[in-house]
Design a protein around this motif. Structure first.
Motif, PDB file in Angstrom:
ATOM      1  N   PHE A   1       0.821  -1.212   0.000  1.00  0.00           N
ATOM      2  CA  PHE A   1       0.000   0.000   0.000  1.00  0.00           C
ATOM      3  C   PHE A   1       0.856   1.263   0.000  1.00  0.00           C
ATOM      4  O   PHE A   1       0.601   2.203  -0.758  1.00  0.00           O
ATOM      5  N   MET A   2       1.844   1.320   0.885  1.00  0.00           N
ATOM      6  CA  MET A   2       2.680   2.513   1.036  1.00  0.00           C
ATOM      7  C   MET A   2       4.141   2.218   0.721  1.00  0.00           C
ATOM      8  O   MET A   2       5.040   2.954   1.143  1.00  0.00           O
ATOM      9  N   ASN A   3       4.376   1.161  -0.021  1.00  0.00           N
ATOM     10  CA  ASN A   3       5.743   0.748  -0.323  1.00  0.00           C
ATOM     11  C   ASN A   3       6.447   1.831  -1.146  1.00  0.00           C
ATOM     12  O   ASN A   3       5.926   2.281  -2.163  1.00  0.00           O
ATOM     13  N   PRO A   4       7.620   2.263  -0.725  1.00  0.00           N
ATOM     14  CA  PRO A   4       8.334   3.292  -1.492  1.00  0.00           C
ATOM     15  C   PRO A   4       8.825   2.799  -2.841  1.00  0.00           C
ATOM     16  O   PRO A   4       9.165   3.615  -3.715  1.00  0.00           O
ATOM     17  N   ASP A   5       8.853   1.491  -3.034  1.00  0.00           N
ATOM     18  CA  ASP A   5       9.266   0.917  -4.308  1.00  0.00           C
ATOM     19  C   ASP A   5       8.192   1.204  -5.359  1.00  0.00           C
ATOM     20  O   ASP A   5       7.051   0.745  -5.249  1.00  0.00           O
ATOM     21  N   THR A   6       8.537   1.962  -6.380  1.00  0.00           N
ATOM     22  CA  THR A   6       7.553   2.365  -7.395  1.00  0.00           C
ATOM     23  C   THR A   6       7.071   1.182  -8.238  1.00  0.00           C
ATOM     24  O   THR A   6       6.053   1.288  -8.926  1.00  0.00           O
TER      25      THR A   6
ATOM     26  N   ARG B   1       6.507  -1.945  -6.734  1.00  0.00           N
ATOM     27  CA  ARG B   1       5.633  -2.711  -5.863  1.00  0.00           C
ATOM     28  C   ARG B   1       4.293  -2.030  -5.588  1.00  0.00           C
ATOM     29  O   ARG B   1       3.265  -2.701  -5.466  1.00  0.00           O
ATOM     30  N   ARG B   2       4.285  -0.721  -5.465  1.00  0.00           N
ATOM     31  CA  ARG B   2       3.042  -0.062  -5.066  1.00  0.00           C
ATOM     32  C   ARG B   2       1.895  -0.323  -6.046  1.00  0.00           C
ATOM     33  O   ARG B   2       0.751  -0.517  -5.611  1.00  0.00           O
ATOM     34  N   PRO B   3       2.116  -0.343  -7.369  1.00  0.00           N
ATOM     35  CA  PRO B   3       1.020  -0.671  -8.292  1.00  0.00           C
ATOM     36  C   PRO B   3       0.586  -2.135  -8.250  1.00  0.00           C
ATOM     37  O   PRO B   3      -0.221  -2.555  -9.076  1.00  0.00           O
ATOM     38  N   ARG B   4       1.104  -2.894  -7.297  1.00  0.00           N
ATOM     39  CA  ARG B   4       0.708  -4.291  -7.117  1.00  0.00           C
ATOM     40  C   ARG B   4      -0.034  -4.460  -5.798  1.00  0.00           C
ATOM     41  O   ARG B   4       0.113  -5.470  -5.117  1.00  0.00           O
ATOM     42  N   SER B   5      -0.854  -3.498  -5.446  1.00  0.00           N
ATOM     43  CA  SER B   5      -1.533  -3.496  -4.151  1.00  0.00           C
ATOM     44  C   SER B   5      -2.841  -4.262  -4.161  1.00  0.00           C
ATOM     45  O   SER B   5      -3.262  -4.786  -3.132  1.00  0.00           O
ATOM     46  N   VAL B   6      -3.534  -4.304  -5.299  1.00  0.00           N
ATOM     47  CA  VAL B   6      -4.786  -5.058  -5.409  1.00  0.00           C
ATOM     48  C   VAL B   6      -4.714  -5.891  -6.676  1.00  0.00           C
ATOM     49  O   VAL B   6      -4.215  -5.423  -7.715  1.00  0.00           O
ATOM     50  N   GLN B   7      -5.204  -7.123  -6.593  1.00  0.00           N
ATOM     51  CA  GLN B   7      -5.006  -8.099  -7.665  1.00  0.00           C
ATOM     52  C   GLN B   7      -6.286  -8.882  -7.916  1.00  0.00           C
ATOM     53  O   GLN B   7      -7.007  -9.236  -6.978  1.00  0.00           O
TER      54      GLN B   7
ATOM     55  N   GLY C   1       0.242  -5.003 -15.485  1.00  0.00           N
ATOM     56  CA  GLY C   1      -0.494  -3.820 -15.060  1.00  0.00           C
ATOM     57  C   GLY C   1      -1.986  -3.833 -15.328  1.00  0.00           C
ATOM     58  O   GLY C   1      -2.685  -2.909 -14.930  1.00  0.00           O
ATOM     59  N   LYS C   2      -2.493  -4.884 -15.958  1.00  0.00           N
ATOM     60  CA  LYS C   2      -3.914  -4.914 -16.313  1.00  0.00           C
ATOM     61  C   LYS C   2      -4.785  -5.467 -15.195  1.00  0.00           C
ATOM     62  O   LYS C   2      -5.904  -4.994 -14.974  1.00  0.00           O
ATOM     63  N   TYR C   3      -4.293  -6.473 -14.488  1.00  0.00           N
ATOM     64  CA  TYR C   3      -5.108  -7.162 -13.483  1.00  0.00           C
ATOM     65  C   TYR C   3      -4.648  -6.869 -12.054  1.00  0.00           C
ATOM     66  O   TYR C   3      -5.070  -7.545 -11.118  1.00  0.00           O
ATOM     67  N   GLU C   4      -3.805  -5.861 -11.888  1.00  0.00           N
ATOM     68  CA  GLU C   4      -3.385  -5.401 -10.574  1.00  0.00           C
ATOM     69  C   GLU C   4      -3.145  -3.893 -10.647  1.00  0.00           C
ATOM     70  O   GLU C   4      -2.908  -3.339 -11.721  1.00  0.00           O
ATOM     71  N   ASN C   5      -3.228  -3.245  -9.480  1.00  0.00           N
ATOM     72  CA  ASN C   5      -3.099  -1.793  -9.476  1.00  0.00           C
ATOM     73  C   ASN C   5      -2.804  -1.303  -8.063  1.00  0.00           C
ATOM     74  O   ASN C   5      -2.923  -2.053  -7.092  1.00  0.00           O
TER      75      ASN C   5
ATOM     76  N   PRO D   1     -12.909   3.513  -8.830  1.00  0.00           N
ATOM     77  CA  PRO D   1     -12.365   2.184  -8.555  1.00  0.00           C
ATOM     78  C   PRO D   1     -10.846   2.157  -8.584  1.00  0.00           C
ATOM     79  O   PRO D   1     -10.214   2.829  -9.418  1.00  0.00           O
ATOM     80  N   SER D   2     -10.267   1.367  -7.685  1.00  0.00           N
ATOM     81  CA  SER D   2      -8.823   1.143  -7.702  1.00  0.00           C
ATOM     82  C   SER D   2      -8.437   0.114  -8.759  1.00  0.00           C
ATOM     83  O   SER D   2      -7.298   0.101  -9.230  1.00  0.00           O
ATOM     84  N   LEU D   3      -9.377  -0.762  -9.088  1.00  0.00           N
ATOM     85  CA  LEU D   3      -9.129  -1.780 -10.111  1.00  0.00           C
ATOM     86  C   LEU D   3     -10.415  -2.020 -10.876  1.00  0.00           C
ATOM     87  O   LEU D   3     -11.495  -2.100 -10.281  1.00  0.00           O
ATOM     88  N   GLU D   4     -10.303  -2.139 -12.181  1.00  0.00           N
ATOM     89  CA  GLU D   4     -11.454  -2.422 -13.041  1.00  0.00           C
ATOM     90  C   GLU D   4     -11.017  -3.415 -14.109  1.00  0.00           C
ATOM     91  O   GLU D   4     -10.154  -3.107 -14.939  1.00  0.00           O
ATOM     92  N   VAL D   5     -11.592  -4.611 -14.081  1.00  0.00           N
ATOM     93  CA  VAL D   5     -11.198  -5.678 -14.997  1.00  0.00           C
ATOM     94  C   VAL D   5     -12.440  -6.430 -15.462  1.00  0.00           C
ATOM     95  O   VAL D   5     -13.545  -6.201 -14.971  1.00  0.00           O
TER      96      VAL D   5
END
Length: 214
Positions: A110-115, A117-123, A141-145, A178-182
């Motif tokens: 969620f708050m990972n400083p690694d740019t 990792r952070r876009p891998r917060s919801v899957q 990047g399509k099924y996680e964000n 939405p944080s994720l839309e698939v």
């Protein structure tokens, strides 16, 4: 008398068009089927919650005698900010413990400083044919964000997931965006529903609400 009867008929007609929200009691063990975990009940403030213990494989807590097809799923969840030890989710269209769809969160990102990792917060995944490894490799990047707003990775957060037709939208902490839309990937459109814990994870859950689509 005729006016009263007409009014009652209108009221009944309007009520029949409403979807009834289900709020199963997490503290009633006879309502739930648990696999590959021990689950303890506890109270945190106004939350009647459950906590999974840790295991190497994923675990399930499924609602018995209920089939989910489409609608809105809401719940509170709590993970922890420990790398690779907090996978927190909801599973639906469950046929068995190997065939199911899952939307899950990685609070340690969620708050990972690694740019990266952070876009891998919801899957989103659809098992067994579409695990996260395949989706990340084939459709990066399509099924996680990332999630927005960003919750406290060690605290409670609220999730709302709408499953309408093939569309899945994931909202966090009452955000209108939405944080994720698939779109769903599996062949099943109905099945059991419940909580999901990933490997080496001990998530907590509370306040499950399921509102079927009309």
């Amino acid at each position: 008398m005729k006016i009263l009867l007409a009014s009652l008929l209108v009221l009944l007609a309007s009520l029949s068009g409403l979807s009834q929200t289900l709020r199963p009691d997490l503290h009633k063990p006879d309502l739930w089927e648990i696999n590959n975990r021990k689950v303890e009940t506890f109270t945190d403030g106004d939350k009647k919650a459950v906590r999974f213990d840790v295991a190497e494989e994923e675990g399930f807590m499924l609602l018995k005698d209920y089939t989910f097809s489409e609608g809105t799923i809401e719940f509170d969840a709590k993970g922890k900010n420990v790398l690779q030890q907090s996978f927190v989710g909801i599973t639906f269209y469950v046929q068995d413990f190997k065939t199911n769809d899952v939307v899950y969160f990685r609070p340690f990102n969620f708050m990972n400083p690694d740019t990266v990792r952070r876009p891998r917060s919801v899957q989103y995944v659809s098992m067994p044919n579409y695990p996260w490894e395949k989706l990340r490799a084939d459709s990066p990047g399509k099924y996680e964000n990332r999630v927005n707003p960003v919750p406290n990775p060690d605290g409670w957060f609220h999730a709302k997931i709408t499953v309408i037709g093939k569309s899945i939208k994931v909202y966090v902490n009452n955000s209108p965006k939405p944080s994720l839309e698939v779109e769903t990937l599996g062949k099943f459109t109905s099945g059991k529903i419940g909580f999901w814990a990933g490997p080496m994870s001990d998530p907590s859950f509370a306040n499950l609400e399921i509102t079927p689509e009309k």
